[in-house]
Design a protein around this motif. Sequence first.
Motif, PDB file in Angstrom:
ATOM      1  N   GLY A  98       8.232   3.732  11.268  1.00  0.00           N
ATOM      2  CA  GLY A  98       7.915   5.048  11.801  1.00  0.00           C
ATOM      3  C   GLY A  98       8.083   6.186  10.815  1.00  0.00           C
ATOM      4  N   SER A  99       8.781   5.956   9.689  1.00  0.00           N
ATOM      5  CA  SER A  99       9.076   7.051   8.768  1.00  0.00           C
ATOM      6  C   SER A  99       8.057   7.191   7.647  1.00  0.00           C
ATOM      7  N   THR A 100       7.120   6.262   7.511  1.00  0.00           N
ATOM      8  CA  THR A 100       6.147   6.337   6.433  1.00  0.00           C
ATOM      9  C   THR A 100       4.856   5.691   6.896  1.00  0.00           C
ATOM     10  N   PHE A 101       3.823   5.815   6.062  1.00  0.00           N
ATOM     11  CA  PHE A 101       2.528   5.228   6.387  1.00  0.00           C
ATOM     12  C   PHE A 101       1.927   4.653   5.115  1.00  0.00           C
ATOM     13  N   ASN A 102       1.587   3.373   5.137  1.00  0.00           N
ATOM     14  CA  ASN A 102       0.990   2.709   3.988  1.00  0.00           C
ATOM     15  C   ASN A 102       0.217   1.491   4.467  1.00  0.00           C
ATOM     16  N   TRP A 103      -0.269   0.706   3.513  1.00  0.00           N
ATOM     17  CA  TRP A 103      -1.078  -0.463   3.872  1.00  0.00           C
ATOM     18  C   TRP A 103      -0.271  -1.499   4.645  1.00  0.00           C
ATOM     19  N   GLY A 104       0.992  -1.681   4.292  1.00  0.00           N
ATOM     20  CA  GLY A 104       1.825  -2.631   5.015  1.00  0.00           C
ATOM     21  C   GLY A 104       2.030  -2.229   6.468  1.00  0.00           C
ATOM     22  N   VAL A 105       2.193  -0.950   6.716  1.00  0.00           N
ATOM     23  CA  VAL A 105       2.337  -0.459   8.095  1.00  0.00           C
ATOM     24  C   VAL A 105       1.054  -0.716   8.880  1.00  0.00           C
ATOM     25  N   MET A 106      -0.100  -0.496   8.252  1.00  0.00           N
ATOM     26  CA  MET A 106      -1.365  -0.757   8.928  1.00  0.00           C
ATOM     27  C   MET A 106      -1.504  -2.232   9.289  1.00  0.00           C
ATOM     28  N   MET A 107      -1.103  -3.122   8.390  1.00  0.00           N
ATOM     29  CA  MET A 107      -1.184  -4.550   8.671  1.00  0.00           C
ATOM     30  C   MET A 107      -0.213  -4.943   9.781  1.00  0.00           C
ATOM     31  N   ASN A 108       0.960  -4.316   9.817  1.00  0.00           N
ATOM     32  CA  ASN A 108       1.916  -4.592  10.870  1.00  0.00           C
ATOM     33  C   ASN A 108       1.367  -4.148  12.228  1.00  0.00           C
ATOM     34  N   GLN A 109       0.774  -2.954  12.269  1.00  0.00           N
ATOM     35  CA  GLN A 109       0.195  -2.458  13.518  1.00  0.00           C
ATOM     36  C   GLN A 109      -0.955  -3.344  13.983  1.00  0.00           C
ATOM     37  N   ALA A 110      -1.770  -3.804  13.037  1.00  0.00           N
ATOM     38  CA  ALA A 110      -2.875  -4.681  13.411  1.00  0.00           C
ATOM     39  C   ALA A 110      -2.373  -6.016  13.941  1.00  0.00           C
ATOM     40  N   TYR A 111      -1.333  -6.539  13.323  1.00  0.00           N
ATOM     41  CA  TYR A 111      -0.779  -7.820  13.792  1.00  0.00           C
ATOM     42  C   TYR A 111      -0.159  -7.666  15.177  1.00  0.00           C
ATOM     43  N   GLN A 112       0.574  -6.579  15.384  1.00  0.00           N
ATOM     44  CA  GLN A 112       1.172  -6.343  16.689  1.00  0.00           C
ATOM     45  C   GLN A 112       0.113  -6.159  17.772  1.00  0.00           C
ATOM     46  N   ALA A 113      -1.053  -5.669  17.394  1.00  0.00           N
ATOM     47  CA  ALA A 113      -2.130  -5.463  18.368  1.00  0.00           C
ATOM     48  C   ALA A 113      -2.944  -6.726  18.608  1.00  0.00           C
ATOM     49  N   GLY A 114      -2.574  -7.828  17.958  1.00  0.00           N
ATOM     50  CA  GLY A 114      -3.267  -9.089  18.183  1.00  0.00           C
ATOM     51  C   GLY A 114      -4.517  -9.259  17.371  1.00  0.00           C
ATOM     52  N   ALA A 115      -4.510  -8.741  16.106  1.00  0.00           N
ATOM     53  CA  ALA A 115      -5.699  -8.860  15.274  1.00  0.00           C
ATOM     54  C   ALA A 115      -5.993 -10.304  14.898  1.00  0.00           C
ATOM     55  N   LEU A 116      -4.954 -11.133  14.780  1.00  0.00           N
ATOM     56  CA  LEU A 116      -5.178 -12.533  14.433  1.00  0.00           C
ATOM     57  C   LEU A 116      -5.712 -13.338  15.608  1.00  0.00           C
ATOM     58  N   SER A 117      -5.277 -13.031  16.797  1.00  0.00           N
ATOM     59  CA  SER A 117      -5.752 -13.765  17.970  1.00  0.00           C
ATOM     60  C   SER A 117      -7.121 -13.297  18.438  1.00  0.00           C
ATOM     61  N   ASN A 118      -7.517 -12.104  18.045  1.00  0.00           N
ATOM     62  CA  ASN A 118      -8.820 -11.559  18.439  1.00  0.00           C
ATOM     63  C   ASN A 118      -9.510 -10.999  17.194  1.00  0.00           C
ATOM     64  N   VAL A 119      -9.890 -11.927  16.311  1.00  0.00           N
ATOM     65  CA  VAL A 119     -10.448 -11.517  15.022  1.00  0.00           C
ATOM     66  C   VAL A 119     -11.781 -10.804  15.195  1.00  0.00           C
ATOM     67  N   ALA A 145      -8.963  -5.086   6.188  1.00  0.00           N
ATOM     68  CA  ALA A 145      -9.280  -3.952   5.309  1.00  0.00           C
ATOM     69  C   ALA A 145      -8.138  -3.634   4.349  1.00  0.00           C
ATOM     70  N   PRO A 146      -6.888  -3.411   4.828  1.00  0.00           N
ATOM     71  CA  PRO A 146      -5.805  -3.183   3.860  1.00  0.00           C
ATOM     72  C   PRO A 146      -5.498  -4.416   3.027  1.00  0.00           C
ATOM     73  N   MET A 147      -5.743  -5.604   3.552  1.00  0.00           N
ATOM     74  CA  MET A 147      -5.519  -6.815   2.778  1.00  0.00           C
ATOM     75  C   MET A 147      -6.470  -6.886   1.582  1.00  0.00           C
ATOM     76  N   CYS A 148      -7.719  -6.555   1.805  1.00  0.00           N
ATOM     77  CA  CYS A 148      -8.692  -6.557   0.710  1.00  0.00           C
ATOM     78  C   CYS A 148      -8.359  -5.492  -0.332  1.00  0.00           C
ATOM     79  N   LEU A 149      -7.917  -4.327   0.130  1.00  0.00           N
ATOM     80  CA  LEU A 149      -7.537  -3.272  -0.800  1.00  0.00           C
ATOM     81  C   LEU A 149      -6.339  -3.701  -1.637  1.00  0.00           C
TER      82      LEU A 149
END
Length: 370
Positions: free
Chosen positions: A293-314, A323-327
């Motif tokens: 919650g204290s910062t914003f970066n590519w790792g935070v974006m990947m964490n939010q995507a994983y928590q939202a079920g990005a792997l189960s609903n690709v 997107a952040p993984m490719c970057l």
Amino acid sequence: MDGHDIDDRQSRTDLFDVPPEESPSPTSRSERWYRTLDVWVLSPLRVAMTDWRMPVGATILTAFVVLGTVGVRLISAPEVSEAPVYTGAFRGGIGAITTSGGWIDIVSLSLGETGFTLPWVALSLPLGTDRFGQDIARGLVHGTPAMLKMALAGAVFATGVALLVGTVAGYRGGVIDTVLMTITDIVMTIPALPLIVLLAAVYQPSDPFVIGVLLAIDNWPGLARALRSQVLTIRTESYVEAARAMGLSPGTVLRRDVIPQLMPYTLINAANAARAVIFESVALYFLGLLPIGSTFNWGVMMNQAYQAGALSNVDRAGHWLFAPMCLLVVFSFGLIVFSQGLDRVFNPQLRARHSKAVGYDDETGVSTGD
């Protein structure tokens, strides 16, 4: 005195009289400036252009630096519910021009009576949106500064500590060497991941510079030992012994004769240390081991995507995770090829061969200039 004696003395004098060589014309100030510029700037650039890795790596890293400095000022931060949630890449809403984010939409085009319509590309949402309706592309832009700060802090800390410990231990020797190498071995044997997790849990760092230092706390021992081995060899060279015999201080000898020879190897390892810090930070943010919650970066974006079920609903949210993984892959590739290119740039024979101010013998491989 006989005339024959005078002639004999004159002949002996002429025999040993050697006409003085013509002294070289003094070098002008402009020529000295050009020689310095050619040796330290132009010839390294010529060497860099002979290998594709250096220009490619430098271009990639420059693009990320510009993105993290200039891009964040020109592109506005993403906002919640600015577009439909989970919009796919290049599937944003149709519009002529969108100025809020600095992007432009290109609507569908028809080619006369053929009925062929070009698929429209919505540059307002080039990478789609997340579950909050935020533009992922602009999120990546505004997550870049934190990544650059962590990489810079980690590289400077790791190489700085390693350079200090390695040079002092190798040059001074004795008790100082024993103490410093004992500390180095102790740090090297401590498990890195548990140590970083413990420090992150205790201090809960939010500043990217502090996080970069914490992640690089275990990256310097190996480099310190390697630098110590090189210093042990360099300190036995004749010019170093001459400098010490002249009474120069250890700091002066290290600064003038020892450390400059260590810089090529040190800079190459600095790029590798930055890459390691980036990987570790993204991994820890993705696992939720660093405060999100204290910062914003590519790792935070990947964490939010994983928590939202990005792997189960690709199909629906996979672009948010990839997107952040490719970057991250592109940035890591830039650091790798840039460090490999530095190896050629700091090669003294290659620099002498490409220098116009210093001669070079291709057969012997030895510089012929002064």
